[in-house]
Write an enzyme that holds these catalytic residues in place. Sequence first.
Site, PDB file in Angstrom:
ATOM      1  CG  MET A  14      -1.899  -1.160   1.243  1.00  0.00           C
ATOM      2  SD  MET A  14      -2.922  -1.304  -0.239  1.00  0.00           S
ATOM      3  CE  MET A  14      -4.073   0.034  -0.009  1.00  0.00           C
ATOM      4  CG  ASP A  33       9.541  -0.122   5.212  1.00  0.00           C
ATOM      5  OD1 ASP A  33       9.852  -0.810   6.211  1.00  0.00           O
ATOM      6  OD2 ASP A  33       8.584  -0.418   4.490  1.00  0.00           O
ATOM      7  CD  GLU A  92      -4.541  -3.253  10.039  1.00  0.00           C
ATOM      8  OE1 GLU A  92      -3.863  -2.322   9.590  1.00  0.00           O
ATOM      9  OE2 GLU A  92      -5.754  -3.147  10.269  1.00  0.00           O
ATOM     10  CE  LYS A  97      -1.810  -0.287  10.880  1.00  0.00           C
ATOM     11  NZ  LYS A  97      -1.119   0.133   9.675  1.00  0.00           N
ATOM     12  CB  SER A 119      -7.906  -2.973   6.621  1.00  0.00           C
ATOM     13  OG  SER A 119      -6.720  -2.987   5.951  1.00  0.00           O
ATOM     14  CG  HIS A 140      -9.598   1.642   4.049  1.00  0.00           C
ATOM     15  ND1 HIS A 140     -10.725   0.903   3.795  1.00  0.00           N
ATOM     16  CD2 HIS A 140      -8.577   0.743   4.101  1.00  0.00           C
ATOM     17  CE1 HIS A 140     -10.410  -0.369   3.699  1.00  0.00           C
ATOM     18  NE2 HIS A 140      -9.112  -0.495   3.885  1.00  0.00           N
ATOM     19  CG  ASN A 143      -3.773  -4.104  -3.161  1.00  0.00           C
ATOM     20  OD1 ASN A 143      -3.053  -3.587  -3.994  1.00  0.00           O
ATOM     21  ND2 ASN A 143      -3.542  -5.298  -2.657  1.00  0.00           N
ATOM     22  CD  GLU A 152     -14.358   2.742   3.501  1.00  0.00           C
ATOM     23  OE1 GLU A 152     -15.499   2.358   3.724  1.00  0.00           O
ATOM     24  OE2 GLU A 152     -13.375   2.021   3.727  1.00  0.00           O
ATOM     25  CG  ASN A 190     -12.851  -3.995   3.701  1.00  0.00           C
ATOM     26  OD1 ASN A 190     -12.998  -4.220   2.494  1.00  0.00           O
ATOM     27  ND2 ASN A 190     -11.690  -3.694   4.229  1.00  0.00           N
TER      28      ASN A 190
HETATM   29  N1  LIG Z   1      -2.923  -4.946   1.182  1.00  0.00           N
HETATM   30  C1  LIG Z   1      -4.169  -4.483   1.077  1.00  0.00           C
HETATM   31  O1  LIG Z   1      -4.945  -4.918   0.232  1.00  0.00           O
HETATM   32  C2  LIG Z   1      -4.630  -3.355   1.988  1.00  0.00           C
HETATM   33  C3  LIG Z   1      -5.757  -2.604   1.619  1.00  0.00           C
HETATM   34  C4  LIG Z   1      -6.153  -1.519   2.421  1.00  0.00           C
HETATM   35  C5  LIG Z   1      -5.448  -1.231   3.577  1.00  0.00           C
HETATM   36  N2  LIG Z   1      -4.363  -1.991   3.923  1.00  0.00           N
HETATM   37  C6  LIG Z   1      -3.625  -1.632   5.159  1.00  0.00           C
HETATM   38  O2  LIG Z   1      -2.422  -0.981   4.769  1.00  0.00           O
HETATM   39  C7  LIG Z   1      -1.407  -1.227   5.738  1.00  0.00           C
HETATM   40  C8  LIG Z   1      -0.186  -1.792   5.051  1.00  0.00           C
HETATM   41  O3  LIG Z   1      -0.534  -3.001   4.396  1.00  0.00           O
HETATM   42  P1  LIG Z   1       0.366  -3.613   3.240  1.00  0.00           P
HETATM   43  O4  LIG Z   1      -0.465  -4.634   2.566  1.00  0.00           O
HETATM   44  O5  LIG Z   1       0.991  -2.519   2.460  1.00  0.00           O
HETATM   45  O6  LIG Z   1       1.507  -4.347   4.101  1.00  0.00           O
HETATM   46  P2  LIG Z   1       2.982  -4.752   3.645  1.00  0.00           P
HETATM   47  O7  LIG Z   1       3.387  -5.860   4.536  1.00  0.00           O
HETATM   48  O8  LIG Z   1       3.060  -4.932   2.177  1.00  0.00           O
HETATM   49  O9  LIG Z   1       3.846  -3.436   4.006  1.00  0.00           O
HETATM   50  C9  LIG Z   1       4.022  -2.984   5.317  1.00  0.00           C
HETATM   51  C10 LIG Z   1       5.358  -2.259   5.379  1.00  0.00           C
HETATM   52  O10 LIG Z   1       5.452  -1.591   6.651  1.00  0.00           O
HETATM   53  C11 LIG Z   1       6.816  -1.634   7.023  1.00  0.00           C
HETATM   54  N3  LIG Z   1       6.966  -1.325   8.443  1.00  0.00           N
HETATM   55  C12 LIG Z   1       6.808  -2.130   9.512  1.00  0.00           C
HETATM   56  N4  LIG Z   1       7.088  -1.452  10.651  1.00  0.00           N
HETATM   57  C13 LIG Z   1       7.423  -0.199  10.282  1.00  0.00           C
HETATM   58  C14 LIG Z   1       7.835   0.968  10.999  1.00  0.00           C
HETATM   59  N5  LIG Z   1       7.950   0.964  12.319  1.00  0.00           N
HETATM   60  N6  LIG Z   1       8.115   2.081  10.303  1.00  0.00           N
HETATM   61  C15 LIG Z   1       8.023   2.114   8.938  1.00  0.00           C
HETATM   62  N7  LIG Z   1       7.633   1.042   8.217  1.00  0.00           N
HETATM   63  C16 LIG Z   1       7.351  -0.090   8.888  1.00  0.00           C
HETATM   64  C17 LIG Z   1       7.249  -3.044   6.641  1.00  0.00           C
HETATM   65  O11 LIG Z   1       8.663  -3.158   6.609  1.00  0.00           O
HETATM   66  C18 LIG Z   1       6.576  -3.193   5.280  1.00  0.00           C
HETATM   67  O12 LIG Z   1       7.423  -2.781   4.226  1.00  0.00           O
HETATM   68  C19 LIG Z   1      -2.041  -2.137   6.784  1.00  0.00           C
HETATM   69  O13 LIG Z   1      -2.517  -1.349   7.838  1.00  0.00           O
HETATM   70  C20 LIG Z   1      -3.193  -2.787   6.030  1.00  0.00           C
HETATM   71  O14 LIG Z   1      -4.244  -3.180   6.889  1.00  0.00           O
HETATM   72  C21 LIG Z   1      -3.936  -3.040   3.165  1.00  0.00           C
END
Ligand SMILES: NC(=O)c1ccc[n+]([C@@H]2O[C@H](COP(=O)([O-])OP(=O)(O)OC[C@H]3O[C@@H](n4cnc5c(N)ncnc54)[C@H](O)[C@@H]3O)[C@@H](O)[C@H]2O)c1
Length: 283
Positions: A14, A33, A92, A97, A119, A140, A143, A152, A190
């Site tokens: 994301m 990151d 997540e 967070k 999410s 929100h 993807n 959202e 969702n």
């Molecule tokens: N994947 C989806 O379809 C989707 C859709 C909507 C919302 N989300 C939400 O988006 C967020 C990210 O999901 P994602 O799918 O991109 O996950 P992901 O695992 O692809 O990416 C998460 C990233 O966060 C990094 N991270 C962890 N701790 C950290 C910190 N302290 N500081 C900076 N970076 C840090 C990780 O190294 C990783 O690169 C979550 O909250 C998820 O619920 C995901």
Amino acid sequence: MKLERIGVIGAGTMGNGIAQVCAVAGLQVVMVDISDEAVQRGVKTLAGSLDRLVKKEKLTAAQKDEALARVQGSTDYAALKDAQIVIEAATENPDLKLRILRQVEAIVGADAVIASNTSSISITQLAAVLDKPERCIGMHFFNPVPLMGLLELIRGLQTSDETHALAAAFAQAVGKTPVTVKNSPGFVVNRILCPMINEAIFVLQEGLATAEDIDAGMKLGCNHPIGPLALADLIGLDTMLSIMEVFHEGFGDPKYRPALLLREMVQAGRLGRKSGRGFYSYD
Ligand SMILES: NC(=O)c1ccc[n+]([C@@H]2O[C@H](COP(=O)([O-])OP(=O)(O)OC[C@H]3O[C@@H](n4cnc5c(N)ncnc54)[C@H](O)[C@@H]3O)[C@@H](O)[C@H]2O)c1
């Protein structure tokens, strides 16, 4: 306020998508990151996605280069200092967070908006850890971020009108349509989508129809672009299970209980596309 500089926390699925839409819209973006490797992977994915847009003639090569030049990757939160909006898109996990949001507030200016792309975690709960909870809002994204039109916006109990207005202006600036909702488990999209998918799994579990027929029914009968079971495989069955558990626990209403078959599939490691097998097989 003219939007110029955005911070994104997390360079994953994301985070790099959000950074991409900001950069294409002409905004400077800092993507943070925890490791150089994660930052580089995020930038590489973003660059690859821009390349595909050039191939499809949605972007010129020059526009791609300009967008890339607006993206700065970093492992240092201090790089977020001048961001007007910081969008948290890290893993997540509520404790993670809450820690990140506090860390961000210690760095950004007094007027900066702090948003989360969570999410499932309550925006009201996230806002509560800030000194200025009124500056917190849920953003929100869906993807894949560059392709999906919706953003959202979730107002926590504390979110101010100013914060909401800036978030809505940001949505427009990056070409997304904002839909504003009140904080509640799973927000709105969702909340409607996932129980429908869960119901499809109940239907399969009860042996009423095959997976193929359930999906064909929803595609042809409701004009859905993809059947609910194929969509569950795409989302990941472990993610589906945890979303249904958030609803079940959050509302305390048995109508949200996850289908037993969903739980069993997860126990068997059949997580959908990512594990090669879910309701369908992927070779
Ligand atoms: N994947 C989806 O379809 C989707 C859709 C909507 C919302 N989300 C939400 O988006 C967020 C990210 O999901 P994602 O799918 O991109 O996950 P992901 O695992 O692809 O990416 C998460 C990233 O966060 C990094 N991270 C962890 N701790 C950290 C910190 N302290 N500081 C900076 N970076 C840090 C990780 O190294 C990783 O690169 C979550 O909250 C998820 O619920 C995901």
